[in-house]
Design a protein around this motif. Structure first.
Motif, PDB file in Angstrom:
ATOM      1  N   TYR A  30       0.857  -1.187   0.000  1.00 21.62           N
ATOM      2  CA  TYR A  30       0.000   0.000   0.000  1.00 21.62           C
ATOM      3  C   TYR A  30       0.892   1.235   0.000  1.00 21.62           C
ATOM      4  O   TYR A  30       1.813   1.346   0.813  1.00 21.62           O
ATOM      5  N   SER A  31       0.616   2.196  -0.902  1.00 17.49           N
ATOM      6  CA  SER A  31       1.582   3.285  -1.072  1.00 17.49           C
ATOM      7  C   SER A  31       0.976   4.675  -1.219  1.00 17.49           C
ATOM      8  O   SER A  31       1.709   5.638  -1.446  1.00 17.49           O
ATOM      9  N   TRP A  32      -0.341   4.807  -1.110  1.00 17.53           N
ATOM     10  CA  TRP A  32      -0.908   6.146  -1.257  1.00 17.53           C
ATOM     11  C   TRP A  32      -0.299   7.096  -0.239  1.00 17.53           C
ATOM     12  O   TRP A  32      -0.079   6.725   0.925  1.00 17.53           O
ATOM     13  N   ASP A  33      -0.040   8.335  -0.687  1.00 16.80           N
ATOM     14  CA  ASP A  33       0.602   9.308   0.191  1.00 16.80           C
ATOM     15  C   ASP A  33      -0.350  10.450   0.542  1.00 16.80           C
ATOM     16  O   ASP A  33      -1.542  10.430   0.196  1.00 16.80           O
ATOM     17  N   LYS A  34       0.193  11.422   1.203  1.00 17.16           N
ATOM     18  CA  LYS A  34      -0.582  12.564   1.691  1.00 17.16           C
ATOM     19  C   LYS A  34      -1.348  13.265   0.574  1.00 17.16           C
ATOM     20  O   LYS A  34      -2.520  13.629   0.739  1.00 17.16           O
ATOM     21  N   ASP A  35      -0.712  13.455  -0.582  1.00 14.72           N
ATOM     22  CA  ASP A  35      -1.359  14.146  -1.702  1.00 14.72           C
ATOM     23  C   ASP A  35      -2.531  13.340  -2.257  1.00 14.72           C
ATOM     24  O   ASP A  35      -3.574  13.911  -2.602  1.00 14.72           O
ATOM     25  N   ASN A  36      -2.358  12.016  -2.374  1.00 19.15           N
ATOM     26  CA  ASN A  36      -3.462  11.166  -2.838  1.00 19.15           C
ATOM     27  C   ASN A  36      -4.671  11.283  -1.915  1.00 19.15           C
ATOM     28  O   ASN A  36      -5.820  11.391  -2.377  1.00 19.15           O
ATOM     29  N   LYS A 158       2.420   2.580   7.143  1.00 13.09           N
ATOM     30  CA  LYS A 158       1.704   3.416   6.176  1.00 13.09           C
ATOM     31  C   LYS A 158       0.217   3.519   6.509  1.00 13.09           C
ATOM     32  O   LYS A 158      -0.416   4.547   6.259  1.00 13.09           O
ATOM     33  N   TYR A 159      -0.358   2.465   7.057  1.00 10.67           N
ATOM     34  CA  TYR A 159      -1.793   2.448   7.368  1.00 10.67           C
ATOM     35  C   TYR A 159      -2.108   3.448   8.488  1.00 10.67           C
ATOM     36  O   TYR A 159      -3.048   4.248   8.381  1.00 10.67           O
ATOM     37  N   LEU A 160      -1.317   3.418   9.545  1.00  7.77           N
ATOM     38  CA  LEU A 160      -1.535   4.335  10.662  1.00  7.77           C
ATOM     39  C   LEU A 160      -1.191   5.770  10.256  1.00  7.77           C
ATOM     40  O   LEU A 160      -1.864   6.722  10.668  1.00  7.77           O
ATOM     41  N   GLN A 161      -0.154   5.910   9.462  1.00  8.09           N
ATOM     42  CA  GLN A 161       0.222   7.234   8.954  1.00  8.09           C
ATOM     43  C   GLN A 161      -0.939   7.855   8.185  1.00  8.09           C
ATOM     44  O   GLN A 161      -1.314   9.015   8.417  1.00  8.09           O
TER      45      GLN A 161
END
Length: 429
Positions: A30-36, A158-161
């Motif tokens: 899973y790789s979606w970031d803040k902008d997504n 990444k999930y918690l982030q």
């Protein structure tokens, strides 16, 4: 079973009792970031406020029915589906007491089965640690931190982030637009829709994926190859052993500033000694199927070949340095990696011959079509332990057939050849 395509809302996708999903072990993390996430929340909130009675289309979901696990494998749509599940957990842990029974049911049933608390709607086979992070820090309940440094504090999860990012974006938009969270939640499940395509096989799902996405961004052949090889292993221990070996190969290549795709294409040329006619995964799987090897034997061979590939490209000798200036890298790297892997006895003389052959063709303006078959023939000769004299004979026949030497000499005495990278070094040698 035929390919089925339906427009379905999030309620039918995630809340329905009979539907459970998993991300296969060959998929990337899973790789979606803040902008997504910011874009998603902005789009959802804008659609809710401006067109509340209309459906909001949110892309596609490509699935394969995995009968052995009684789940649907997600081939395309992992990022979106995972984010929707995290969003449901964020709403649950921030606003559950503000929701009416209908919205509460949507939230709960999109996270886990209505009748089995431990049966989650979405799980990950990509890595045990990912599933543990997702389960323990998001699905079971999110402990929110007041930190302003979300990326730094939760860099390993990444999930918690992303749960923290979604919390901030959600709170900001609900306050800014004065949106009722209960109304928004019901709208999200009932009016956000996706095209859900259920395929009978992984191969058909990949074809659909490639049609739906940009031509330059197909589902990776490497992911498909890894998946296909892992599926041939019946027990979990063997699958884990394969995965560890695969990841070690990838890490070793990256450490040396090389990529897995380049190495596997070179490995394909070694195995085929012919010009590939299909994608990497199809060609390799066809070749490997004829050898009657287990997937663990195959990954062992790939690992050993990757070492030869790295040693070939890292070689600091003058001939390899010259070859690195050539445009069509795949041919000389395949030849020399094959020679290294098979312990060919005359590698130094082979390199000298390759520099002479390829540079004459380059300076003579030859196209790749002129060198392709001869390069493949050299791979065959090396695999058959042919003497260096046979290889030189093959190279000279090709040069003679196209009068390459004559054109080369004409170019050398002309004034346009000088100044090209690598030319002066080659002449010096």
């Amino acid at each position: 079973m035929k390919i089925e395509a339906e427009i379905e809302n999030v309620k039918n996708i995630l809340v329905a009792d009979e539907k459970f999903y998993q991300v296969p072990d060959y998929q990337r993390p899973y790789s979606w970031d803040k902008d997504n996430l910011s874009d998603l929340i902005d789009d959802l909130m804008s659609s809710f406020t401006d067109n509340k009675n209309d459906n909001y289309f949110c892309g596609s979901l490509v699935l394969v029915n995995n009968e052995s696990d009684n789940r649907l494998d997600i081939i395309d749509g992992q990022q979106r589906t995972t984010t929707f599940t995290i969003l449901a957990c964020v709403i649950r842990d921030l606003y559950f007491s503000d929701l009416e029974p209908k919205a509460k049911k949507y939230i709960n049933n999109s996270i886990q089965d209505e009748f089995e608390d431990k049966k989650r709607k979405l799980k990950f086979l990509t890595n045990d640690s990912y599933q543990i992070d997702f389960e323990e820090t998001v699905l079971k309940g999110i402990t929110f931190s007041e930190t302003k440094h979300i990326e730094k504090e939760f860099s390993a999860n990444k999930y918690l982030q992303n749960a923290h990012f979604l919390k901030n974006f959600l709170e900001e938009k609900l306050d800014e637009l004065n949106i009722d969270i209960n109304e928004f939640t019901i709208w999200f499940y009932e009016n956000v829709v996706l095209t859900v395509i259920t395929c009978p096989s992984q191969d058909s799902a990949i074809q659909i994926f490639n049609v739906l996405n940009d031509p330059g961004m197909p589902l990776s052949s490497i992911d498909i190859l890894k998946s296909s090889l892992m599926q041939k292993l019946e027990n979990k221990e063997d699958r884990n052993a394969f995965k560890v070996k695969w990841e070690n190969v990838d890490s070793n290549l990256k450490f040396n500033d090389f990529d897995l795709d380049g190495m596997l294409n070179t490995y394909l040329y070694y195995k085929l000694a012919a010009n590939p006619k299909n994608r990497l995964d199809k060609e390799l799987l066809n070749v490997l199927a004829k050898e009657d090897k287990t997937s663990l034997e195959i990954i062992k061979e790939i690992s050993e070949f990757s070492i030869s590939y790295i040693e070939t490209l890292n070689s600091g000798d003058k001939y390899t340095h010259c070859l690195k200036y050539l445009k069509h890298k795949i041919y000389w790297t395949s030849i020399l990696s094959t020679a290294k892997y098979t312990r060919y006895k005359h590698i130094k003389r082979l390199k000298h011959s390759l520099v002479a052959y390829y540079y004459q063709n380059w300076i003579a303006g030859a196209t790749v079509a002129r060198i392709k078959q001869t390069s493949l023939n050299i791979i065959k000769l090396i695999k058959n332990e042919a003497p260096i004299e046979d290889i030189n004979k093959e190279l000279k026949l090709n040069l003679k057939r196209y009068s390459t030497k004559k054109t080369f000499e004409e170019e050398v005495y002309g004034r346009y050849v000088y100044g090209r990278n690598g030319i002066e070094l080659c002449f010096y040698l």
